[in-house]
Design an enzyme around this catalytic site. Structure first.
Site, PDB file in Angstrom:
ATOM      1  N   GLY A   1     -15.704  13.169  -7.448  1.00 14.31           N
ATOM      2  CA  GLY A   1     -16.843  13.803  -8.100  1.00 14.31           C
ATOM      3  C   GLY A   1     -17.894  14.268  -7.122  1.00 14.31           C
ATOM      4  O   GLY A   1     -17.836  14.005  -5.925  1.00 14.31           O
ATOM      5  N   CYS A   2     -18.874  14.966  -7.652  1.00 11.49           N
ATOM      6  CA  CYS A   2     -19.974  15.482  -6.849  1.00 11.49           C
ATOM      7  C   CYS A   2     -20.710  14.341  -6.165  1.00 11.49           C
ATOM      8  O   CYS A   2     -20.912  13.289  -6.743  1.00 11.49           O
ATOM      9  CB  CYS A   2     -20.957  16.244  -7.732  1.00 11.49           C
ATOM     10  SG  CYS A   2     -20.198  17.624  -8.598  1.00 11.49           S
ATOM     11  N   GLY A   3     -21.098  14.525  -4.945  1.00 10.51           N
ATOM     12  CA  GLY A   3     -21.893  13.536  -4.242  1.00 10.51           C
ATOM     13  C   GLY A   3     -21.102  12.450  -3.557  1.00 10.51           C
ATOM     14  O   GLY A   3     -21.666  11.558  -2.941  1.00 10.51           O
TER      15      GLY A   3
END
Length: 172
Positions: free
Chosen positions: A53-55
């Protein structure tokens, strides 16, 4: 924006809680959320997984111990396509192109729709909504505007949300 749904969904999909009944209180103040659970000494597993996922977030769930989905839910491909068109018709999604839309739906009803800059957060919101409202997640599907990451699949697996398409694509 219902932060209680997000917190419940996130804590459930990270296996910090087994049901929303374990949450004794959720306190929201500006940009801070405090949660008290019935199991104050929950120990996270020793394995750390870097998620897609993002991050570059992480999870401590042992991927080898993920539950198997148990469901007899069936839905036609045509009905899924119809739901996708309806759910993804979001003004903010069309305007920004950067806001994701995720929905939790049954055979004939959309239970919850969440919009968020993070599709994983939107998924936690709809899962939390389902848990907090007693929806049988084994009889639902998730519709998402973004690509489906391994983290989102894992969240659905933990929540027992299937995607099973019937053989007849013409049957609504």
């Amino acid at each position: 924006m219902n932060l209680e749904d997000f917190v419940t969904g996130y804590m459930f999909t990270e296996q910090i809680i087994k049901s929303p009944d374990e949450i004794e209180s959720i306190k929201i103040e500006k940009n801070r959320v405090s949660v008290i659970t019935g199991n104050l000494f929950k120990v996270l597993g020793p394995k750390k997984t870097i998620l897609s996922g993002c991050g570059g977030s992480t999870s401590y769930i042992d991927a080898d111990k993920l539950p198997k989905i148990k469901s007899d839910f069936m839905i036609s491909a045509g009905k899924i396509q119809e739901m996708i068109k309806t759910v993804l018709d979001s003004d903010i999604h069309h305007t920004t192109g950067g806001i994701h839309v995720v929905a939790l739906a049954g055979k004939d009803k959309t239970f919850s729709v969440a919009e968020d800059i993070g599709r994983h957060n939107a998924l936690d919101r709809v899962i939390g909504f389902g848990l907090r409202n007693g929806i049988d997640l084994s009889q639902t599907i998730v519709i998402s505007s973004g690509r489906i990451s391994s983290e989102m699949v894992r969240k659905c697996q933990i929540a027992n949300i299937p995607v099973i398409v019937s053989r007849s694509a013409t049957t609504p």
